[in-house]
Motif scaffolding. Structure first.
Motif, PDB file in Angstrom:
ATOM      1  N   LYS A 192      16.985 -13.952  32.123  1.00  0.00           N
ATOM      2  CA  LYS A 192      17.581 -15.206  32.556  1.00  0.00           C
ATOM      3  C   LYS A 192      17.423 -16.359  31.569  1.00  0.00           C
ATOM      4  CE  LYS A 192      19.410 -13.941  36.452  1.00  0.00           C
ATOM      5  NZ  LYS A 192      19.001 -12.542  36.546  1.00  0.00           N
ATOM      6  N   GLY A 193      16.613 -16.175  30.528  1.00  0.00           N
ATOM      7  CA  GLY A 193      16.513 -17.201  29.505  1.00  0.00           C
ATOM      8  C   GLY A 193      16.035 -18.528  30.064  1.00  0.00           C
ATOM      9  N   LEU A 194      16.816 -19.598  29.807  1.00  0.00           N
ATOM     10  CA  LEU A 194      16.428 -20.939  30.222  1.00  0.00           C
ATOM     11  C   LEU A 194      16.326 -21.079  31.732  1.00  0.00           C
ATOM     12  CD1 LEU A 194      18.554 -23.111  27.754  1.00  0.00           C
ATOM     13  CD2 LEU A 194      16.077 -22.712  27.680  1.00  0.00           C
ATOM     14  N   MET A 195      17.079 -20.253  32.477  1.00  0.00           N
ATOM     15  CA  MET A 195      17.072 -20.355  33.937  1.00  0.00           C
ATOM     16  C   MET A 195      15.877 -19.643  34.565  1.00  0.00           C
ATOM     17  SD  MET A 195      19.520 -22.258  34.978  1.00  0.00           S
ATOM     18  CE  MET A 195      19.592 -21.826  36.721  1.00  0.00           C
ATOM     19  N   LYS A 196      15.068 -18.990  33.760  1.00  0.00           N
ATOM     20  CA  LYS A 196      14.009 -18.127  34.280  1.00  0.00           C
ATOM     21  C   LYS A 196      13.116 -18.828  35.289  1.00  0.00           C
ATOM     22  CE  LYS A 196      10.263 -15.064  32.821  1.00  0.00           C
ATOM     23  NZ  LYS A 196       9.544 -14.465  31.674  1.00  0.00           N
ATOM     24  N   ASN A 197      12.647 -20.020  34.936  1.00  0.00           N
ATOM     25  CA  ASN A 197      11.728 -20.739  35.833  1.00  0.00           C
ATOM     26  C   ASN A 197      12.340 -22.005  36.422  1.00  0.00           C
ATOM     27  OD1 ASN A 197       9.385 -19.019  35.627  1.00  0.00           O
ATOM     28  ND2 ASN A 197       9.195 -19.731  33.513  1.00  0.00           N
ATOM     29  N   VAL A 198      13.589 -22.308  36.056  1.00  0.00           N
ATOM     30  CA  VAL A 198      14.230 -23.496  36.620  1.00  0.00           C
ATOM     31  C   VAL A 198      14.506 -23.302  38.103  1.00  0.00           C
ATOM     32  CG1 VAL A 198      16.326 -24.909  36.571  1.00  0.00           C
ATOM     33  CG2 VAL A 198      15.227 -24.244  34.433  1.00  0.00           C
ATOM     34  N   LEU A 199      15.030 -22.137  38.442  1.00  0.00           N
ATOM     35  CA  LEU A 199      15.385 -21.862  39.834  1.00  0.00           C
ATOM     36  C   LEU A 199      14.157 -21.574  40.690  1.00  0.00           C
ATOM     37  CD1 LEU A 199      17.834 -21.358  41.793  1.00  0.00           C
ATOM     38  CD2 LEU A 199      17.512 -18.940  41.262  1.00  0.00           C
ATOM     39  N   TRP A 200      13.339 -20.621  40.237  1.00  0.00           N
ATOM     40  CA  TRP A 200      12.150 -20.221  40.986  1.00  0.00           C
ATOM     41  C   TRP A 200      11.208 -19.517  40.036  1.00  0.00           C
ATOM     42  CZ3 TRP A 200       9.559 -21.970  44.654  1.00  0.00           C
ATOM     43  CH2 TRP A 200       8.721 -21.206  45.465  1.00  0.00           C
ATOM     44  N   ASN A 201       9.949 -19.401  40.419  1.00  0.00           N
ATOM     45  CA  ASN A 201       8.938 -18.880  39.506  1.00  0.00           C
ATOM     46  C   ASN A 201       8.661 -17.392  39.682  1.00  0.00           C
ATOM     47  OD1 ASN A 201       7.627 -19.104  41.946  1.00  0.00           O
ATOM     48  ND2 ASN A 201       6.475 -20.925  41.346  1.00  0.00           N
ATOM     49  N   SER A 202       9.482 -16.698  40.454  1.00  0.00           N
ATOM     50  CA  SER A 202       9.355 -15.254  40.618  1.00  0.00           C
ATOM     51  C   SER A 202      10.688 -14.694  41.108  1.00  0.00           C
ATOM     52  CB  SER A 202       8.230 -14.902  41.608  1.00  0.00           C
ATOM     53  OG  SER A 202       8.522 -15.406  42.890  1.00  0.00           O
ATOM     54  N   ASP A 203      10.780 -13.380  41.201  1.00  0.00           N
ATOM     55  CA  ASP A 203      11.998 -12.765  41.731  1.00  0.00           C
ATOM     56  C   ASP A 203      12.187 -13.160  43.203  1.00  0.00           C
ATOM     57  OD1 ASP A 203      12.191 -11.575  39.269  1.00  0.00           O
ATOM     58  OD2 ASP A 203      11.788  -9.542  39.979  1.00  0.00           O
ATOM     59  N   ILE A 204      13.450 -13.167  43.625  1.00  0.00           N
ATOM     60  CA  ILE A 204      13.795 -13.456  45.020  1.00  0.00           C
ATOM     61  C   ILE A 204      14.428 -12.206  45.599  1.00  0.00           C
ATOM     62  CG2 ILE A 204      15.223 -14.859  46.558  1.00  0.00           C
ATOM     63  CD1 ILE A 204      15.043 -17.087  44.382  1.00  0.00           C
TER      64      ILE A 204
END
Length: 290
Positions: A74-86
């Motif tokens: 996910k690159g830049l989006m890796k931790n922007v959305l959430w800090n682990s898999d959903i």
């Protein structure tokens, strides 16, 4: 160059693998494929829990598939959305345990469904929602089942758009919707902290190179067309939306409704992770209307 970069980040497909299976959760299911009105093939799972009530889940956009969100790749989006898999199969598990069947499907340009262009934040994906409801309605095991929608972010945008279509009005068995975190494209790109010149460059590229216009009111004019009781769920700390817009969405609903405002971590994905761990409000709503 800047316009293409912004456009790719927001509408380019291919970032949403189907990274796990219902087998991991010991769920009985079948792989399904069904067609939209414009002949796009959609791939999904029909997970069996009971014959008289079915929940259709529509996922969020670009970074997501039927089974949820993985940080890998996910690159830049890796931790922007959430800090682990959903894991969307978390809520499927408790829905099935409560006697619901669930249809999970990949919207066009996501997961294993057909790719035919660009992600349109619900405008074209509304046809996918209609196709999903039609598929369940015509399925031999569920012809008499009541249907509820669990529509998440772009999925709820697509569902809201769909209620404005004549095709949606034929489904008398569609009884309710849970609308999770309404978000228009305009507010999302602003919340990303992008300067106006980049937003304008991205919008221009979308229109001139990809023939899609995402700025403006989006699905909001169609909220009045929603014809079933609707629960809106929103994290009050969501940094990627505009609370005034969410309130407008809720106010414009003309059906039985409720707004569940959560106080979660200051990330948009907090609510999506919350869904899988908090069955009571979801089951309470569906038990009332399905």
């Amino acid at each position: 160059m800047f316009g293409k970069i912004i456009s790719d980040m927001m509408v380019k497909p291919g970032k949403s693998p189907v990274f796990e299976s219902p087998e991991k959760y010991n769920l009985e299911y079948e792989d399904v494929i069904f067609k939209t009105s414009d002949n796009i093939s959609l791939s999904g799972w029909l997970i069996h829990g009971g014959n008289d009530k079915v929940v259709i889940q529509s996922h969020f956009g670009v970074q997501c598939s039927r089974c949820g969100f993985t940080q890998e790749g996910k690159g830049l989006m890796k931790n922007v959305l959430w800090n682990s898999d959903i894991h969307f199969l978390d809520q499927v598990k408790y829905l099935v345990d409560a006697g619901y069947s669930v249809l999970l499907y990949d919207m066009r340009n996501h997961g294993n469904s057909e790719q035919n262009g660009w992600v349109t934040w619900g405008l074209e994906e509304r046809k996918d929602v209609v196709a999903a409801v039609k598929f369940v309605t015509e399925h031999k095991d569920y012809k008499n089942a009541n249907i509820g929608l669990l529509s998440i972010c772009m999925g709820q945008g697509a569902s809201t758009f769909a209620f404005g279509m004549e095709d949606m009005k034929q489904f008398k068995n569609l009884k309710t919707m849970i609308s999770v975190q309404p978000l228009t494209y305009d507010y999302f790109v602003k919340a990303m902290g992008l300067p106006n010149f980049l937003i304008k460059a991205g919008n221009k590229y979308n229109k001139t190179k990809r023939n899609i216009a995402l700025d403006g009111d989006s699905f909001l004019p169609y909220v009045k067309d929603i014809s079933v009781p609707t629960l809106v769920i929103q994290n009050s700390n969501d940094p990627m939306t505009n609370m005034g817009m969410v309130q407008q969405y809720y106010n414009d609903l003309t059906v039985e409704k409720n707004l569940l405002m959560l106080e979660l971590e200051k990330k948009r994905g907090a609510t999506y992770a919350w869904l899988g761990k908090n069955p009571k409000p979801i089951l309470d709503w569906y038990s009332k209307y399905l």
